[in-house]
Design a protein around this motif. Structure first.
Motif, PDB file in Angstrom:
ATOM      1  N   PHE A1218      -0.648   5.161   1.742  1.00 14.77           N
ATOM      2  CA  PHE A1218       0.643   5.611   2.249  1.00 14.77           C
ATOM      3  C   PHE A1218       0.769   5.194   3.711  1.00 14.77           C
ATOM      4  O   PHE A1218      -0.123   5.465   4.531  1.00 14.77           O
ATOM      5  N   ARG A1219       1.938   4.554   4.019  1.00 18.41           N
ATOM      6  CA  ARG A1219       2.083   3.914   5.325  1.00 18.41           C
ATOM      7  C   ARG A1219       1.972   4.934   6.459  1.00 18.41           C
ATOM      8  O   ARG A1219       2.565   6.002   6.425  1.00 18.41           O
ATOM      9  N   LYS A1345     -10.449   7.047 -11.967  1.00 18.33           N
ATOM     10  CA  LYS A1345     -11.615   6.679 -11.160  1.00 18.33           C
ATOM     11  C   LYS A1345     -11.366   6.789  -9.661  1.00 18.33           C
ATOM     12  O   LYS A1345     -12.272   7.085  -8.886  1.00 18.33           O
ATOM     13  N   PHE A1346     -10.138   6.532  -9.206  1.00 16.96           N
ATOM     14  CA  PHE A1346      -9.880   6.456  -7.763  1.00 16.96           C
ATOM     15  C   PHE A1346      -8.889   7.502  -7.272  1.00 16.96           C
ATOM     16  O   PHE A1346      -8.688   7.634  -6.063  1.00 16.96           O
ATOM     17  N   GLY A1347      -8.229   8.249  -8.206  1.00 19.54           N
ATOM     18  CA  GLY A1347      -7.280   9.282  -7.774  1.00 19.54           C
ATOM     19  C   GLY A1347      -6.062   8.705  -7.095  1.00 19.54           C
ATOM     20  O   GLY A1347      -5.541   9.327  -6.157  1.00 19.54           O
ATOM     21  N   LEU A1348      -5.605   7.505  -7.490  1.00 17.77           N
ATOM     22  CA  LEU A1348      -4.462   6.834  -6.887  1.00 17.77           C
ATOM     23  C   LEU A1348      -3.408   6.536  -7.947  1.00 17.77           C
ATOM     24  O   LEU A1348      -3.730   6.223  -9.109  1.00 17.77           O
ATOM     25  N   TRP A1349      -2.142   6.624  -7.506  1.00 13.08           N
ATOM     26  CA  TRP A1349      -1.024   6.344  -8.410  1.00 13.08           C
ATOM     27  C   TRP A1349      -0.140   5.271  -7.787  1.00 13.08           C
ATOM     28  O   TRP A1349       0.033   5.211  -6.556  1.00 13.08           O
ATOM     29  N   ARG A1350       0.465   4.432  -8.637  1.00 12.44           N
ATOM     30  CA  ARG A1350       1.309   3.317  -8.195  1.00 12.44           C
ATOM     31  C   ARG A1350       2.729   3.836  -7.952  1.00 12.44           C
ATOM     32  O   ARG A1350       3.357   4.413  -8.839  1.00 12.44           O
ATOM     33  N   VAL A1351       3.228   3.635  -6.685  1.00 13.40           N
ATOM     34  CA  VAL A1351       4.557   4.137  -6.334  1.00 13.40           C
ATOM     35  C   VAL A1351       5.338   3.038  -5.622  1.00 13.40           C
ATOM     36  O   VAL A1351       4.768   2.024  -5.200  1.00 13.40           O
ATOM     37  N   ARG A1352       6.662   3.277  -5.474  1.00 12.88           N
ATOM     38  CA  ARG A1352       7.532   2.356  -4.751  1.00 12.88           C
ATOM     39  C   ARG A1352       8.295   3.152  -3.710  1.00 12.88           C
ATOM     40  O   ARG A1352       8.754   4.264  -3.964  1.00 12.88           O
ATOM     41  N   TYR A1353       8.406   2.593  -2.464  1.00 15.36           N
ATOM     42  CA  TYR A1353       9.180   3.254  -1.422  1.00 15.36           C
ATOM     43  C   TYR A1353      10.676   3.103  -1.726  1.00 15.36           C
ATOM     44  O   TYR A1353      11.148   2.021  -2.115  1.00 15.36           O
ATOM     45  N   ASP A1355      13.132   3.199   0.451  1.00 10.92           N
ATOM     46  CA  ASP A1355      13.935   2.504   1.455  1.00 10.92           C
ATOM     47  C   ASP A1355      13.812   0.997   1.407  1.00 10.92           C
ATOM     48  O   ASP A1355      14.784   0.274   1.528  1.00 10.92           O
ATOM     49  N   ASP A1356      12.600   0.453   1.209  1.00  9.74           N
ATOM     50  CA  ASP A1356      12.440  -1.011   1.236  1.00  9.74           C
ATOM     51  C   ASP A1356      11.931  -1.586  -0.072  1.00  9.74           C
ATOM     52  O   ASP A1356      11.764  -2.788  -0.204  1.00  9.74           O
ATOM     53  N   GLY A1357      11.587  -0.723  -1.029  1.00  9.52           N
ATOM     54  CA  GLY A1357      11.184  -1.197  -2.349  1.00  9.52           C
ATOM     55  C   GLY A1357       9.759  -1.712  -2.431  1.00  9.52           C
ATOM     56  O   GLY A1357       9.353  -2.243  -3.468  1.00  9.52           O
ATOM     57  N   GLN A1358       8.952  -1.561  -1.369  1.00  6.19           N
ATOM     58  CA  GLN A1358       7.569  -2.024  -1.424  1.00  6.19           C
ATOM     59  C   GLN A1358       6.732  -1.101  -2.285  1.00  6.19           C
ATOM     60  O   GLN A1358       7.003   0.096  -2.409  1.00  6.19           O
ATOM     61  N   ILE A1359       5.666  -1.683  -2.873  1.00  5.70           N
ATOM     62  CA  ILE A1359       4.779  -0.947  -3.777  1.00  5.70           C
ATOM     63  C   ILE A1359       3.513  -0.557  -3.019  1.00  5.70           C
ATOM     64  O   ILE A1359       2.995  -1.321  -2.213  1.00  5.70           O
ATOM     65  N   ALA A1360       3.008   0.645  -3.303  1.00  4.42           N
ATOM     66  CA  ALA A1360       1.759   1.119  -2.702  1.00  4.42           C
ATOM     67  C   ALA A1360       1.041   2.010  -3.691  1.00  4.42           C
ATOM     68  O   ALA A1360       1.636   2.502  -4.666  1.00  4.42           O
ATOM     69  N   TRP A1361      -0.265   2.226  -3.447  1.00  5.91           N
ATOM     70  CA  TRP A1361      -1.072   3.137  -4.253  1.00  5.91           C
ATOM     71  C   TRP A1361      -1.407   4.339  -3.368  1.00  5.91           C
ATOM     72  O   TRP A1361      -2.032   4.186  -2.326  1.00  5.91           O
ATOM     73  N   ARG A1370       5.501  13.807  -0.493  1.00  4.45           N
ATOM     74  CA  ARG A1370       6.433  12.773  -0.042  1.00  4.45           C
ATOM     75  C   ARG A1370       7.269  12.237  -1.211  1.00  4.45           C
ATOM     76  O   ARG A1370       7.646  11.070  -1.231  1.00  4.45           O
ATOM     77  N   SER A1371       7.584  13.126  -2.158  1.00  5.00           N
ATOM     78  CA  SER A1371       8.341  12.674  -3.345  1.00  5.00           C
ATOM     79  C   SER A1371       9.744  12.229  -2.983  1.00  5.00           C
ATOM     80  O   SER A1371      10.359  11.434  -3.718  1.00  5.00           O
ATOM     81  N   ASN A1372      10.287  12.703  -1.855  1.00  8.26           N
ATOM     82  CA  ASN A1372      11.625  12.276  -1.449  1.00  8.26           C
ATOM     83  C   ASN A1372      11.634  10.862  -0.880  1.00  8.26           C
ATOM     84  O   ASN A1372      12.687  10.251  -0.722  1.00  8.26           O
ATOM     85  N   GLU A1373      10.432  10.300  -0.545  1.00  8.75           N
ATOM     86  CA  GLU A1373      10.351   8.954   0.007  1.00  8.75           C
ATOM     87  C   GLU A1373       9.876   7.938  -1.013  1.00  8.75           C
ATOM     88  O   GLU A1373      10.063   6.736  -0.826  1.00  8.75           O
ATOM     89  N   ILE A1374       9.225   8.368  -2.055  1.00 10.47           N
ATOM     90  CA  ILE A1374       8.636   7.452  -3.038  1.00 10.47           C
ATOM     91  C   ILE A1374       8.958   7.917  -4.441  1.00 10.47           C
ATOM     92  O   ILE A1374       9.332   9.068  -4.671  1.00 10.47           O
ATOM     93  N   PHE A1375       8.781   7.031  -5.403  1.00 16.19           N
ATOM     94  CA  PHE A1375       8.846   7.419  -6.820  1.00 16.19           C
ATOM     95  C   PHE A1375       7.809   6.588  -7.560  1.00 16.19           C
ATOM     96  O   PHE A1375       7.485   5.464  -7.184  1.00 16.19           O
ATOM     97  N   GLU A1376       7.257   7.162  -8.623  1.00 19.36           N
ATOM     98  CA  GLU A1376       6.175   6.532  -9.371  1.00 19.36           C
ATOM     99  C   GLU A1376       6.692   5.362 -10.181  1.00 19.36           C
ATOM    100  O   GLU A1376       7.779   5.427 -10.773  1.00 19.36           O
ATOM    101  N   VAL A1377       5.888   4.310 -10.224  1.00 20.17           N
ATOM    102  CA  VAL A1377       6.222   3.101 -10.989  1.00 20.17           C
ATOM    103  C   VAL A1377       5.046   2.815 -11.918  1.00 20.17           C
ATOM    104  O   VAL A1377       4.095   2.127 -11.524  1.00 20.17           O
ATOM    105  N   PRO A1378       5.043   3.350 -13.116  1.00 22.47           N
ATOM    106  CA  PRO A1378       3.918   3.092 -14.036  1.00 22.47           C
ATOM    107  C   PRO A1378       3.857   1.614 -14.402  1.00 22.47           C
ATOM    108  O   PRO A1378       4.869   0.908 -14.392  1.00 22.47           O
ATOM    109  N   MET A1379       2.607   1.146 -14.688  1.00 19.11           N
ATOM    110  CA  MET A1379       2.437  -0.250 -15.097  1.00 19.11           C
ATOM    111  C   MET A1379       2.740  -0.396 -16.593  1.00 19.11           C
ATOM    112  O   MET A1379       2.400   0.480 -17.391  1.00 19.11           O
TER     113      MET A1379
END
Length: 1379
Positions: A1218-1219, A1345-1353, A1355-1361, A1370-1379
């Motif tokens: 998370f940035r 294994k790592f306790g991380l989920w794939r999300v997208r911001y 505001d700019d649409g970038q993807i992060a784990w 921070r659910s108001n800033e991101i939303f989950e993007v399942p693979m």
């Protein structure tokens, strides 16, 4: 003209001389030059050129120089070149020399001096009392000039050196100079270079006849030739006269002068052609001279008649030791006469010459023949004094003759060296056999030289050299192997050292153990308590007590080490050596005093025990006891007064256990701690049984000793019985005893110094072995052995350490603890002769006062002020008194005084400490330093017991030996100077002296609280009021720049029994550190920021437009790496240099540091944020971006900073991305890696390099704390504990220590990529492939294994784990993007 810029007009010189603006030591006049000028050659010498047209100026210059007081007084050297002197100019020179008091050297080169001028110059020399050296070179003075100079020097008593070069003084001039030599005793050097060698004879004859210690050099050469040769030289320093060329009549004259000469010890006439006429004169020299030791007459063409004269002189000679007559022309008749004075022809005849030790003759022209051989055989079979015989290059003797020579040597007991260089007859197996048979019979021969003989040329000399022990390939045996051929056995004696503080009950305990070990026990002794002798109760144990017992075939000696501090330095020297059979019983009382019921606190008990354990550990390391750890048994006395069930006793038990745990691995502790009543034999019985059993165990485990040592123990005991139980024996007596009673240490009569030295070394090795096993006390520096330990330890040492108890009338000569050796001997006689019953009566019957002083020096009971001077003043610490001031105070305290203190202690203070002899040595060394500064700064210096007081240039300094037993040094100062100047004085004056005496120990520097220094708080209270200097500096490095100047160090309060001694408080770091220390901290911060600037390539302010453009188009313009996002690194580095150059004070420096740090942290924030969210479109970010590796070792995790092929047992972990809030995910399972292969190293090395650099910089400059960026940098504290805890992690070397360079090397060695995007892509592709191989390719698997989920911001649409916490908060800033 550049080369002539120093040339100036003579008028300027004349004007300068008139105004006295010039001052020179050397002036060189060169006349008949093309132009007139002068130039300055060096700062204190000038060169004056005068042309023929300006010749009149020469006289003017001499006049002006003589009248110029400034130049006249400084002038030392005058040189005159090509001067055609007239009488007026010589008179001007006379005036100059008369007025100048410092002219030492005058040189005339290629000058012209007529008779009148020479006569005037001679008159000048006759009355001059300043000039030391006169040199006349190529001046054509002739015999008349030499005669005039000689007549002048007969009167002159100042001139020391006369040189006459390239001239012809003739025989008349030489004779006149020789007469001068007879009258003049001050001339030290005479050098003559003449066209004829005939001048040498009268000169050297006069020097020899008058026994002048004058250095003489005479050369000769032809005028029309460039060659020259030396004729004669005499060097009084080596007493050597060397004649290279001389006529026969001249040689006879020299021989006459040698008759009563006492200055020549070596005469060398090699190569000079001599005749029998000279030999006849030399016979008289040999008969009369008593100083000549060596004569070289090689290649002098002497025939039989000449050798007969030499031999005749040997009959009466009593001084000559070496005679060389090789390569002459005599035959067997000459050899027969030459050897006659060295031969006995019957047993009743006395050998005529007994002083000649070395004789050499032979040569290709010498025909020894049959008569000569018979003379040689007779001399060798009867001579008793010649140690070296040389027969060189002989062609006449046959192999059978040399066989006869070696057969005759079988009866010779004096010859050590036989040289047969180049002898043709030394050939064949029969000669070799004769040599070997002779060496088998004759033990005195040490060397046989057969160089250039047929036997040596054919390679058969090696066997002879091996037999002699001269083989160059064989190395000398080391001293440790001197007794290697002697049988070994198990030692039969063991020492038990009873250690403990004062009033611990050691003496009483020893008495009880003695009664248990004694075979004749008193009935019911175990049931009653033994009473201590009233005298023993009144007086503490003096010195050390030693008691010896027999337990079956084992000898036990119990050493009761005195507990009072004066004996601690003696303990070091009594410590058992390497592999000695011994163990230690550490005794401590449970009560503070034997007659007091107040128990010791656990901390007091710990301190008592720790001193002796430190003593044992320190000396065990010094003694290099690698064979086993020292055995230690702990004993607590006065157990009868303690309730074993009480809580206080349990605390005591815990304290003892803590001490044992602390020293575990340094000593071998017996599991049981004995608690005894020392007065009761019954209470001590178990301890006695333990001592007996442990002694047998130790004896079996220690290295074996020589059987010879056991034999010597009995022999020494018998010797004492025969000599009225003498407690000491001289080394001479020990050597005589070995000679008579010990065959293996017997010195067989030999002329060989090597054999004598070898036997002496064996005796010393045996004595040292007896010392190490505790049978004698022997130090090689002292010429005696102590056989009675009880007498030595109680009477001698016990009296020496108590010199302060008896002040004698002679003590008024004791100056501040320093006393002369003679005065100390007087004190010892006065102290030790005062008869105390049972003490002192036998000391001077066995040792004199000088022996006692040497013993005190060896035991470090006194110290030489100058170690190189045996007669130096001695410092006796026991004569120093305690500081009489009950409450110490500074002499003069004003409002502007600065108080500074430094606390120095051993780095490993828990196991090591400063030895008791350290502080007295420091007192001596500082005394010598301060007294040297007394004249410059008015320094004062005084001593007291454990205290040094120094006052130098307004700085009052106290150097205190801190701690009850001297564990550390405190340096306290009250100064009118600044803190920086005071600390500089510490580091330049005190620290070097302290470090020189530490002998390898590392001392740590601590800052003492200024309030403690100001009030001179007692040491027991200021123990906790100091902070390590590196710790204080590191604390400054850990705070942001704007907080450094106002950083405060907090002090804890100190109380004693509820009474407040010191309140809590604080001091600013700038008031604790000198400016130098504070700037060191700032420069280290600058250095770290500089490295970060280079890494980040921070743009300058002038490039702000470029920075804006860079931020607008980041993905297109910016390299996604830690190695660079923008340009401009050179400008930033230049700005850093300007900032450092502009430093004026600490505040200004910190302001520059704050500005620079702010810019770097801003750039670091932007780069980390960009990197964490960088997207290289690797399969649409199906795996996290930021990862790291951890290695598990011994239940701890270590961050992997360097990827190396073959590494195993690693786990891959991922960061929450998370940035702005990147962090480690708690309880993350991770993914295990079995082994790192080459592909993984190639793919991951660039990524690891950048990530580790970022992490290291962030930790070092505090970026995760400063500027509100605490959550931006991942918290890897647990994983990098081994990095930040390493002192190398701070400073320039920290980057390398953290593995950054290693990572870079790993990448570089495999072809580092310059495409940064390609590096990131390769690393992320490796992660994708690795996770796919491990079956972790779906979002569910990564979450597990790592306790991380794939999300997208949003505001700019970038993807992060991101982690679960960010998913919800921070659910108001991101939303989950399942693979």
């Amino acid at each position: 003209m550049a080369s002539n810029q120093n040339l100036r007009d003579l008028q300027w010189l004349l004007q300068s001389l008139r105004t006295e603006t010039l001052k020179f030591k050397s002036i060189s006049f060169h006349l008949s030059q093309p132009t007139s000028c002068f130039h300055q050659e060096t700062n204190d010498s000038i060169h004056i050129n005068i042309s023929n047209e300006s010749h009149f100026q020469f006289s003017n210059i001499l006049t002006l120089v003589s009248s110029s007081s400034k130049t006249r007084l400084s002038l030392q050297n005058l040189e005159f070149y090509q001067v055609e002197w007239d009488l007026e100019e010589v008179k001007n020179l006379e005036i100059l020399l008369d007025n100048s008091s410092n002219v030492k050297r005058v040189e005339f080169k290629k000058c012209k001096l007529d008779f009148e001028c020479m006569d005037r110059l001679a008159k000048i020399l006759k009355k001059n009392e300043v000039v030391k050296e006169i040199m006349l070179s190529e001046s054509s003075i002739g015999s008349y000039g030499a005669s005039l100079i000689a007549s002048a020097l007969k009167v002159n008593t100042c001139l020391e050196e006369l040189q006459i070069w390239e001239d012809s003084i003739g025989s008349k001039g030489a004779e006149e100079i020789s007469k001068m030599i007879e009258a003049n005793s001050t001339l030290k050097v005479l050098t003559i270079f003449d066209s004829s060698s005939i001048t040498a004879t009268p000169l050297i004859s006069a020097v020899l006849a008058r026994n002048r210690s004058m250095e003489v050099h005479v050369w000769s050469g032809e005028h029309d030739k460039n060659t020259s040769s030396k004729v004669v030289e005499f060097a009084p320093e080596s007493s050597t006269l060397r004649i290279y060329r001389i006529t026969v009549s001249g040689a006879c004259r020299v021989a006459c002068a040698l008759g009563w000469n006492t200055t020549v010890k070596s005469l060398d006439l090699t190569g000079v052609r001599l005749r029998s006429r000279w030999a006849k004169e030399f016979r008289w020299v040999l008969e009369q001279n008593r100083s000549l030791k060596e004569v070289h007459l090689s290649k002098t063409c002497l025939k039989n008649k000449g050798v007969v004269y030499v031999a005749a002189g040997l009959f009466k000679n009593r001084s000559l030791e070496n005679l060389y007559l090789d390569d002459n022309r005599f035959n067997g008749v000459g050899v027969e006469h030459l050897l006659c004075p060295l031969t006995r022809f019957s047993t009743l005849q006395i050998q005529a010459n007994i002083t000649l030790k070395s004789l050499t003759f032979g040569g290709k022209r010498t025909k020894i023949g049959r008569s000569g051989l018979i003379a040689i055989l007779q001399m060798l079979s009867s001579n008793q004094t010649v140690t070296r015989l040389g027969i060189y290059e002989d062609q006449s003797l046959k192999p059978q003759d040399f066989i006869r020579v070696f057969k005759s040597l079988e009866k010779n007991a004096s010859l050590k060296c036989l040289s047969l260089q180049g002898c043709k007859g030394v050939d064949g197996d029969l000669v070799l056999k004769a040599i070997m048979e002779t060496l088998q019979v004759n033990p005195w021969i040490e060397e046989i030289d057969i160089a250039r003989t047929p036997l040596q040329i054919c390679g058969k000399a090696e066997e002879i050299y091996l037999k002699l022990g001269q083989n160059a390939k064989s190395e000398a045996e080391p001293e440790v192997d001197l007794l290697k051929d002697m049988p070994m056995t198990v030692p039969k004696s063991c020492r038990i050292f009873i250690c403990g503080q004062e009033f611990a009950g050691k003496t009483t305990l020893c008495n009880s153990i003695s009664q248990n070990l004694s075979s004749s026990k008193i009935p019911y002794l175990d049931q009653v308590k033994t009473l201590v002798n009233p005298v023993e109760q009144a007086i503490k144990t003096t010195g050390m007590k030693v008691k010896t017992f027999k337990d079956e075939d084992t000898k036990l000696s119990i050493w009761n080490l005195g507990g009072h501090h004066e004996l601690f330095s003696v303990h070091d020297l009594m410590f058992p050596g390497h592999g000695s059979a011994s163990f230690f019983v550490v005794v401590s009382s449970l009560f503070r005093k034997p007659n007091n019921k107040e128990p010791k606190s656990p901390s007091e008990l710990e301190e008592d025990l720790q001193y002796w354990l430190r003593f044992i550990v320190s000396n065990s390391k010094r003694a290099d006891q690698q064979c086993m750890l020292p055995y230690v048994t702990m004993v607590l006395t006065h157990h009868d007064k303690v309730d074993p069930t009480s809580l206080d006793f349990q605390h005591t038990v815990n304290a003892v256990q803590r001490v044992r745990d602390k020293f575990q691995g340094y000593a071998d502790f017996y599991p049981t701690v004995f608690t005894v009543d020392a007065r009761s034999s019954a209470s001590v019985s178990k301890l006695t049984h333990h001592i007996r059993k442990t002694s047998k165990t130790v004896l079996q485990r220690v290295p074996r000793v020589y059987e010879l040592c056991n034999d010597l123990i009995t022999i020494l005991s018998d010797w004492r019985s025969e000599n009225h139980e003498k407690p000491a024996m001289r080394w001479r007596e020990f050597s005589d005893l070995c000679q008579i009673r010990v065959p293996s240490l017997r010195c067989v009569q030999s002329r060989s110094n090597h054999i004598v030295k070898r036997v002496e070394m064996r005796r010393k090795a045996v004595a040292a072995c007896l010392h190490s096993i505790g049978e004698v006390i022997y130090f090689e520096d002292l010429e005696f052995l102590i056989l009675d330990f009880q007498w030595f330890c109680s009477e001698v040492i016990g009296q020496l350490v108590k010199l302060n108890a008896r002040k004698t009338n002679s003590n008024e000569d004791v100056n501040g603890g320093f006393v002369s050796r003679q005065e100390l001997e007087k004190i010892l006689r006065g102290s030790l002769h005062s008869q105390i019953p049972g003490m002192g009566s036998k000391i001077f019957g066995n040792l004199d006062a000088g022996d006692l002083v040497n013993m005190m020096l060896k035991l470090e009971l006194c110290y030489r002020q100058d170690p190189s001077d045996p007669e130096s003043l001695l410092l006796i610490p026991s004569l120093l008194e305690e500081n009489r001031t009950r409450i110490p105070r500074w002499q003069l305290v004003t409002s502007d005084c600065v108080f500074a203190g430094r606390h120095l202690e051993c780095h490993d203070s828990s196991h090591m400490f400063l030895t008791p002899g350290f502080f007295p040595k420091l007192q001596v060394q500082l005394h010598n330093k301060i007294i040297g500064l007394k004249s410059q700064h008015g320094a004062t210096y005084s001593l007291a017991k454990h205290l040094i007081l120094i006052n130098i240039n307004g700085v009052h300094i106290r150097v205190e030996l801190g701690g009850q037993l001297g564990y550390y040094i405190d340096i306290l100062a009250c100064s009118t100077k600044s803190l920086t100047e005071t600390i500089k004085l510490f580091r330049e004056l005190l620290y070097p002296a302290i470090q020189n005496l530490c002998h390898g120990l590392t001392l740590t520097e601590n800052v003492i609280r200024p309030e403690c220094v100001k009030n001179l708080t007692p040491p027991r209270y200021r123990k906790t009021q100091c902070v390590p200097l590196p710790q204080l500096k590191q604390a400054l490095l850990s705070v942001p720049a704007d907080s450094m100047y106002d950083y405060q160090h907090t002090w804890s309060p100190v109380s004693d029994s509820g009474r407040l001694i010191l309140r809590a408080g604080f001091d600013l770091a700038r008031d604790l550190l000198s400016d130098d220390d504070f700037r060191e901290v700032l420069h280290r911060r600058y250095h770290d920021l500089y490295n970060l600037a280079v890494e980040l390539q921070v743009p300058t302010e002038a490039d702000s437009d470029g920075l804006n453009r860079l931020q607008q188009d980041e993905t297109g313009k910016v390299d996604p790496s830690f190695a660079g996002i923008a340009k401009g690194v050179e400008e930033v580095i230049q700005r850093l240099k300007i900032i450092e150059m502009e430093i004026r004070d600490l505040k200004q420096e910190i302001q520059g540091l704050r500005y620079y740090e702010h810019r770097l942290l801003t750039e670091l924030h932007r780069k980390v944020n960009y990197l964490a969210n960088y997207n290289v479109q690797i399969e649409e970010r199906k795996v996290p971006n930021m990862f790291y590796f951890v290695k598990t070792e011994n239940y701890s995790r270590r961050l992997v900073t360097n990827m190396i092929s073959g590494m195993t047992a690693l786990r891959l972990h991922m960061l929450c991305e998370f940035r702005g809030e990147m962090h480690v995910v708690e309880d993350q399972m991770g993914c295990e890696m079995m082994q790192i292969d080459n592909r993984a190293v190639i793919s991951l090395a660039p990524y690891m390099k950048g990530f580790m650099k970022l992490l290291t910089f962030a930790l070092k400059i505090g970026a995760h704390i400063a500027a509100g960026m605490g959550e931006m940098i991942p918290d890897l504290s647990r994983e990098v504990a081994h990095l930040t805890g390493n002192p190398l992690a701070y400073g320039a070397a920290g980057v390398a220590a953290a593995g950054v360079v290693g990572a870079a090397a790993a990448g570089g060695s495999r072809g580092r990529s310059t495409d940064i995007q390609q590096d990131m892509k390769a690393a992320q592709q490796w992660v994708v492939d690795f996770l796919r191989e491990r079956g972790c390719s779906t979002g569910k698997d990564i979450a597990e294994k790592f306790g991380l989920w794939r999300v997208r911001y949003r505001d700019d649409g970038q993807i992060a784990w991101v982690c679960r916490r960010h998913m919800y908060t921070r659910s108001n800033e991101i939303f989950e993007v399942p693979m």
